[in-house]
Design a protein around this motif. Structure first.
Motif, PDB file in Angstrom:
ATOM      1  N   PRO A 168       0.789  -1.236   0.000  1.00  0.00           N
ATOM      2  CA  PRO A 168       0.000   0.000   0.000  1.00  0.00           C
ATOM      3  C   PRO A 168       0.823   1.289   0.000  1.00  0.00           C
ATOM      4  CG  PRO A 168       0.097  -0.888   2.217  1.00  0.00           C
ATOM      5  CD  PRO A 168       0.820  -1.870   1.335  1.00  0.00           C
ATOM      6  N   ASP A 169       2.160   1.196  -0.074  1.00  0.00           N
ATOM      7  CA  ASP A 169       2.976   2.411  -0.139  1.00  0.00           C
ATOM      8  C   ASP A 169       2.894   3.027  -1.526  1.00  0.00           C
ATOM      9  OD1 ASP A 169       3.796   1.932   2.461  1.00  0.00           O
ATOM     10  OD2 ASP A 169       5.469   0.679   1.811  1.00  0.00           O
ATOM     11  N   THR A 170       3.344   4.270  -1.626  1.00  0.00           N
ATOM     12  CA  THR A 170       3.361   4.956  -2.920  1.00  0.00           C
ATOM     13  C   THR A 170       4.729   4.891  -3.584  1.00  0.00           C
ATOM     14  OG1 THR A 170       3.861   7.047  -1.801  1.00  0.00           O
ATOM     15  CG2 THR A 170       1.542   6.542  -2.220  1.00  0.00           C
ATOM     16  N   LYS A 171       5.672   4.197  -2.947  1.00  0.00           N
ATOM     17  CA  LYS A 171       7.010   4.109  -3.502  1.00  0.00           C
ATOM     18  C   LYS A 171       7.013   3.201  -4.727  1.00  0.00           C
ATOM     19  CE  LYS A 171       9.297   4.835   0.950  1.00  0.00           C
ATOM     20  NZ  LYS A 171      10.234   4.250   1.955  1.00  0.00           N
ATOM     21  N   ALA A 172       7.873   3.522  -5.685  1.00  0.00           N
ATOM     22  CA  ALA A 172       7.957   2.744  -6.920  1.00  0.00           C
ATOM     23  C   ALA A 172       9.407   2.367  -7.192  1.00  0.00           C
ATOM     24  CB  ALA A 172       7.397   3.538  -8.096  1.00  0.00           C
ATOM     25  N   SER A 173       9.579   1.161  -7.726  1.00  0.00           N
ATOM     26  CA  SER A 173      10.895   0.725  -8.212  1.00  0.00           C
ATOM     27  C   SER A 173      10.869   0.811  -9.725  1.00  0.00           C
ATOM     28  CB  SER A 173      11.180  -0.718  -7.772  1.00  0.00           C
ATOM     29  OG  SER A 173      11.161  -0.835  -6.371  1.00  0.00           O
ATOM     30  N   GLU A 174      11.867   1.440 -10.321  1.00  0.00           N
ATOM     31  CA  GLU A 174      11.891   1.577 -11.764  1.00  0.00           C
ATOM     32  C   GLU A 174      13.313   1.412 -12.272  1.00  0.00           C
ATOM     33  OE1 GLU A 174      10.340   5.367 -12.794  1.00  0.00           O
ATOM     34  OE2 GLU A 174      11.315   6.394 -11.142  1.00  0.00           O
ATOM     35  N   GLY A 175      13.404   0.995 -13.506  1.00  0.00           N
ATOM     36  CA  GLY A 175      14.702   0.770 -14.112  1.00  0.00           C
ATOM     37  C   GLY A 175      14.560   0.120 -15.469  1.00  0.00           C
ATOM     38  N   ALA A 176      15.682  -0.350 -16.012  1.00  0.00           N
ATOM     39  CA  ALA A 176      15.706  -0.983 -17.327  1.00  0.00           C
ATOM     40  C   ALA A 176      16.635  -2.186 -17.277  1.00  0.00           C
ATOM     41  CB  ALA A 176      16.153   0.002 -18.398  1.00  0.00           C
ATOM     42  N   VAL A 177      16.263  -3.235 -18.002  1.00  0.00           N
ATOM     43  CA  VAL A 177      17.063  -4.456 -18.094  1.00  0.00           C
ATOM     44  C   VAL A 177      17.461  -4.645 -19.556  1.00  0.00           C
ATOM     45  CG1 VAL A 177      17.133  -6.947 -17.730  1.00  0.00           C
ATOM     46  CG2 VAL A 177      15.804  -5.486 -16.171  1.00  0.00           C
ATOM     47  N   PRO A 178      18.727  -4.432 -19.927  1.00  0.00           N
ATOM     48  CA  PRO A 178      19.157  -4.680 -21.306  1.00  0.00           C
ATOM     49  C   PRO A 178      18.999  -6.161 -21.657  1.00  0.00           C
ATOM     50  CG  PRO A 178      20.782  -3.366 -20.105  1.00  0.00           C
ATOM     51  CD  PRO A 178      19.819  -3.872 -19.096  1.00  0.00           C
ATOM     52  N   LEU A 179      18.532  -6.435 -22.867  1.00  0.00           N
ATOM     53  CA  LEU A 179      18.319  -7.829 -23.261  1.00  0.00           C
ATOM     54  C   LEU A 179      19.619  -8.622 -23.318  1.00  0.00           C
ATOM     55  CD1 LEU A 179      15.574  -7.606 -26.041  1.00  0.00           C
ATOM     56  CD2 LEU A 179      15.333  -7.776 -23.557  1.00  0.00           C
ATOM     57  N   ASP A 180      20.732  -7.951 -23.588  1.00  0.00           N
ATOM     58  CA  ASP A 180      21.996  -8.688 -23.658  1.00  0.00           C
ATOM     59  C   ASP A 180      22.528  -9.087 -22.290  1.00  0.00           C
ATOM     60  OD1 ASP A 180      22.732  -6.236 -22.705  1.00  0.00           O
ATOM     61  OD2 ASP A 180      23.998  -5.682 -24.419  1.00  0.00           O
ATOM     62  N   ARG A 181      21.893  -8.614 -21.207  1.00  0.00           N
ATOM     63  CA  ARG A 181      22.291  -9.018 -19.868  1.00  0.00           C
ATOM     64  C   ARG A 181      21.380 -10.098 -19.284  1.00  0.00           C
ATOM     65  NH1 ARG A 181      24.256  -3.668 -16.452  1.00  0.00           N
ATOM     66  NH2 ARG A 181      25.858  -2.975 -17.920  1.00  0.00           N
ATOM     67  N   ILE A 182      20.381 -10.499 -20.037  1.00  0.00           N
ATOM     68  CA  ILE A 182      19.466 -11.535 -19.549  1.00  0.00           C
ATOM     69  C   ILE A 182      20.111 -12.898 -19.734  1.00  0.00           C
ATOM     70  CG2 ILE A 182      17.213 -12.620 -19.860  1.00  0.00           C
ATOM     71  CD1 ILE A 182      16.121  -9.955 -20.779  1.00  0.00           C
ATOM     72  N   GLU A 183      20.158 -13.677 -18.655  1.00  0.00           N
ATOM     73  CA  GLU A 183      20.763 -14.999 -18.701  1.00  0.00           C
ATOM     74  C   GLU A 183      19.737 -16.079 -19.053  1.00  0.00           C
ATOM     75  OE1 GLU A 183      22.578 -15.684 -14.948  1.00  0.00           O
ATOM     76  OE2 GLU A 183      24.203 -14.228 -15.272  1.00  0.00           O
ATOM     77  N   ARG A 184      18.546 -15.954 -18.491  1.00  0.00           N
ATOM     78  CA  ARG A 184      17.540 -16.986 -18.734  1.00  0.00           C
ATOM     79  C   ARG A 184      16.158 -16.442 -18.380  1.00  0.00           C
ATOM     80  NH1 ARG A 184      18.782 -22.795 -16.244  1.00  0.00           N
ATOM     81  NH2 ARG A 184      20.486 -22.601 -17.769  1.00  0.00           N
ATOM     82  N   ILE A 185      15.146 -17.000 -19.037  1.00  0.00           N
ATOM     83  CA  ILE A 185      13.755 -16.679 -18.757  1.00  0.00           C
ATOM     84  C   ILE A 185      13.089 -17.913 -18.152  1.00  0.00           C
ATOM     85  CG2 ILE A 185      11.513 -16.044 -19.746  1.00  0.00           C
ATOM     86  CD1 ILE A 185      13.484 -13.767 -19.817  1.00  0.00           C
ATOM     87  N   TYR A 186      12.393 -17.727 -17.030  1.00  0.00           N
ATOM     88  CA  TYR A 186      11.629 -18.804 -16.413  1.00  0.00           C
ATOM     89  C   TYR A 186      10.142 -18.445 -16.478  1.00  0.00           C
ATOM     90  CZ  TYR A 186      15.964 -20.670 -14.424  1.00  0.00           C
ATOM     91  OH  TYR A 186      17.214 -21.207 -14.255  1.00  0.00           O
ATOM     92  N   VAL A 187       9.349 -19.330 -17.037  1.00  0.00           N
ATOM     93  CA  VAL A 187       7.902 -19.117 -17.114  1.00  0.00           C
ATOM     94  C   VAL A 187       7.253 -19.896 -15.982  1.00  0.00           C
ATOM     95  CG1 VAL A 187       5.869 -19.170 -18.583  1.00  0.00           C
ATOM     96  CG2 VAL A 187       8.143 -19.006 -19.606  1.00  0.00           C
ATOM     97  N   SER A 188       6.429 -19.227 -15.189  1.00  0.00           N
ATOM     98  CA  SER A 188       5.787 -19.860 -14.037  1.00  0.00           C
ATOM     99  C   SER A 188       4.361 -19.355 -13.924  1.00  0.00           C
ATOM    100  CB  SER A 188       6.571 -19.560 -12.758  1.00  0.00           C
ATOM    101  OG  SER A 188       6.483 -18.179 -12.440  1.00  0.00           O
ATOM    102  N   TYR A 189       3.731 -19.723 -12.811  1.00  0.00           N
ATOM    103  CA  TYR A 189       2.409 -19.223 -12.487  1.00  0.00           C
ATOM    104  C   TYR A 189       2.506 -18.259 -11.303  1.00  0.00           C
ATOM    105  CZ  TYR A 189       0.567 -23.184 -15.207  1.00  0.00           C
ATOM    106  OH  TYR A 189       0.272 -24.079 -16.199  1.00  0.00           O
ATOM    107  N   TYR A 190       1.437 -17.499 -11.104  1.00  0.00           N
ATOM    108  CA  TYR A 190       1.269 -16.740  -9.863  1.00  0.00           C
ATOM    109  C   TYR A 190      -0.213 -16.721  -9.522  1.00  0.00           C
ATOM    110  CZ  TYR A 190      -0.588 -12.538 -12.205  1.00  0.00           C
ATOM    111  OH  TYR A 190      -1.364 -11.656 -12.910  1.00  0.00           O
ATOM    112  N   VAL A 191      -0.510 -16.506  -8.254  1.00  0.00           N
ATOM    113  CA  VAL A 191      -1.891 -16.516  -7.764  1.00  0.00           C
ATOM    114  C   VAL A 191      -2.401 -15.080  -7.717  1.00  0.00           C
ATOM    115  CG1 VAL A 191      -3.419 -17.155  -5.861  1.00  0.00           C
ATOM    116  CG2 VAL A 191      -1.431 -18.583  -6.402  1.00  0.00           C
ATOM    117  N   ALA A 192      -3.424 -14.778  -8.510  1.00  0.00           N
ATOM    118  CA  ALA A 192      -4.019 -13.441  -8.554  1.00  0.00           C
ATOM    119  C   ALA A 192      -5.296 -13.448  -7.721  1.00  0.00           C
ATOM    120  CB  ALA A 192      -4.320 -13.042 -10.001  1.00  0.00           C
ATOM    121  N   LEU A 193      -5.188 -12.962  -6.477  1.00  0.00           N
ATOM    122  CA  LEU A 193      -6.342 -12.925  -5.587  1.00  0.00           C
ATOM    123  C   LEU A 193      -7.346 -11.868  -6.045  1.00  0.00           C
ATOM    124  CD1 LEU A 193      -4.646 -13.250  -2.080  1.00  0.00           C
ATOM    125  CD2 LEU A 193      -6.140 -14.919  -3.168  1.00  0.00           C
ATOM    126  N   TYR A 194      -8.619 -12.221  -5.956  1.00  0.00           N
ATOM    127  CA  TYR A 194      -9.718 -11.312  -6.293  1.00  0.00           C
ATOM    128  C   TYR A 194      -9.555 -10.715  -7.701  1.00  0.00           C
ATOM    129  CZ  TYR A 194      -9.782 -11.644  -1.222  1.00  0.00           C
ATOM    130  OH  TYR A 194      -9.747 -12.116   0.062  1.00  0.00           O
TER     131      TYR A 194
END
Length: 387
Positions: free
Chosen positions: A104-130
Motif C-alpha cells: 500500500p505504499d506509494t514508492k515505486a521501483s523503476e529501471g531498465a534491463v538490457p536484453l543482452d544481460r538476460i541470462e535466462r527466462i523462467y515461465v511460471s504461475y502466480y496466484v491473482a487474488l480477487y
C-alpha cells in the motif's frame, strides 16, 4: 519514470483498474463501515451525556467505533492508491523497462534491463487474488476467489549482482508476445513449477535454478496448454527423483506447487450448523413465548444466544477478517427478522413483544461482537497465526 516513446515499444503490460461495479461496491461498503464507526462513537457519547449513569456502560463501544473509522479510512486510501498508481512493464527491441509500485505504499521501483544481460527466462504461475474485480465478466458468471495466471521471470545480471524481475500477466496471449520476442533473441526459456513471486530474491534464484523444479521450455505457440503440460511432467517426475524407499515424495517447500484447480467459495458445514441452530432458536422460543411458557421479554436470552453463536463463529473462522463479524451480524439479524415476519404468532400480543425484544438483541449483538473480534484477532496475531 518510463520516458521512452510508445513508437519504440513492442508490447506493454500494465496493471488494470478495478471494474466500475466493484469500485462502486467498495466505496458503498466502506461508507457503511465508516458510518457505523461514527455511530458507535457519537451514539454512546450522546447517550452518556443525555442519560448519564447506566449509559456510561456504552462507552466501551468507542473502541470498536474508532477502530472501524481508522480501518475504513486506511482501506479507502489504499484502494485509491492501488487504482491510481499502476505498475507498467515495457518490452523494447534492446531492453525491458519497468515501474513497479509496492502497495500500500506509494514508492515505486523503476529501471531498465538490457536484453543482452538476460541470462535466462523462467515461465511460471502466480496466484491473482480477487482477480474477478479487474476483468470484465457476465453478471451471473461464477467467480473464483483467485485465478492462476502466467508470470515471466527474467534472470539477469546487473553491474554487481544477479537479479530477478517478475512480470505477471493477466492474459496468456500477452505473455506469448513477450516470449516470442525474447525467444527470437536466442534467450534460453525454461518452465518452472515453483511460485517465486512472493519469495525473497535470493530464494527465487535458488528455487528457479534447481533443476528438479525447472526444465527447458520449447515454447511454440500455445502457452497455456504447453506450460500446463510441462509443469505437470515436472511435478510427476519429483517422486521418482527425490522419493524415499517407499516411493513417496518429501514435503514440498512453501510456494513451489501451484494450486491444482480454482477453489470456489463454499460455506463450511460448521457455518450451516451454527445458523441452523440460531434460526431454530427463534422458531422454538417464539412458540414458547406465545404459549406463555417463557417471559415475553426475550432480550436477555436472545442476546446471550446470539453472542455465544458469534463467539463460536469467530473462533472457528480460518481467517479473521473484517467481513467475518459483519457477515455474521447481517445474516443473524436478517434471518431472525424474516423468520419472525412469516410466523403468525408475531402479529400481536406476547409473540410480538418477544419478536421486538429479539430483534433488539440482534442489533446489540451487531455492536457487541466487535470487541470479541478484536480480542480474538489480537490473540491469533500474538500466537503467530495468520489472522
Amino acid at each position: 519514470m518510463i520516458l521512452s516513446t510508445d513508437q519504440d515499444c513492442i508490447h506493454e503490460r500494465a496493471d488494470r483498474r478495478m471494474e466500475p461495479f466493484y469500485w462502486i461496491l467498495t466505496f458503498e461498503v466502506m461508507t457503511f463501515v465508516l458510518a457505523l464507526g461514527a455511530a458507535l462513537v457519537i451514539g454512546p457519547l450522546y447517550l452518556a451525556y443525555r442519560f448519564q449513569s447506566w449509559a456510561f456502560l456504552l462507552l466501551v463501544l468507542l473502541v470498536p467505533g474508532l477502530w472501524l473509522i481508522r480501518f475504513s479510512v486506511r482501506y479507502l486510501r489504499s484502494a485509491i492508491r492501488k487504482n491510481r498508481l499502476l505498475s507498467r512493464y515495457r518490452l523494447y527491441r534492446d531492453r525491458i523497462e519497468y515501474r513497479i509500485y509496492h502497495h500500500p505504499d506509494t514508492k515505486a521501483s523503476e529501471g531498465a534491463v538490457p536484453l543482452d544481460r538476460i541470462e535466462r527466462i523462467y515461465v511460471s504461475y502466480y496466484v491473482a487474488l480477487y482477480h474477478y474485480a479487474y476483468r470484465k465478466s457476465k453478471f451471473n458468471e461464477q467467480q473464483p476467489t483467485y485465478h492462476i495466471l502466467p508470470m515471466v521471470n527474467v534472470v539477469y545480471r546487473d553491474e554487481t549482482n544477479r537479479r530477478v524481475l517478475g512480470v505477471p500477466f493477466y492474459e496468456y496471449f500477452d505473455a506469448e508476445q513477450w516470449l516470442k520476442e525474447l525467444q527470437s533473441r536466442d534467450i534460453p526459456i525454461w518452465a518452472t513449477a515453483v511460485l517465486p513471486g512472493a519469495l525473497p530474491e535470493e530464494e527465487q534464484l535458488r528455487l528457479l535454478e534447481d533443476e528438479s523444479n525447472s526444465r527447458p521450455f520449447p515454447f511454440h505457440h500455445h502457452l497455456q496448454k504447453e506450460l500446463e503440460q510441462l509443469v505437470s511432467e515436472i511435478e510427476q517426475s519429483r517422486p521418482e527423483e527425490a522419493g524415499g524407499a517407499d516411493g513417496t515424495a518429501p514435503q514440498q517447500e512453501a510456494g513451489e506447487r501451484p494450486p491444482a484447480g480454482i477453489q470456489r467459495f463454499k460455506p463450511q458445514w460448521t457455518t450451516l450448523v451454527i445458523f441452523a441452530l440460531l434460526f431454530a432458536f427463534v422458531y422454538a422460543f417464539l412458540k414458547f413465548s406465545f404459549k406463555g411458557s417463557i417471559s415475553s421479554d426475550g432480550f436477555g436470552i436472545s442476546f446471550a444466544v446470539s453472542l455465544a453463536g458469534g463467539l463460536i463463529y469467530l473462533f472457528l473462522a480460518k481467517r479473521l477478517t473484517f467481513w467475518v463479524p459483519l457477515r455474521y451480524a447481517i445474516a443473524l439479524f436478517l434471518g431472525w427478522a424474516l423468520i419472525g415476519a412469516f410466523m403468525p404468532e408475531t402479529d400481536a400480543g406476547i409473540g410480538e413483544e418477544y419478536y421486538i425484544s429479539m430483534l433488539t438483541a440482534g442489533v446489540f449483538t451487531a455492536f457487541a461482537i466487535w470487541p470479541v473480534f478484536g480480542i480474538l484477532y489480537w490473540i491469533r496475531k500474538k500466537r503467530g497465526r495468520r489472522p
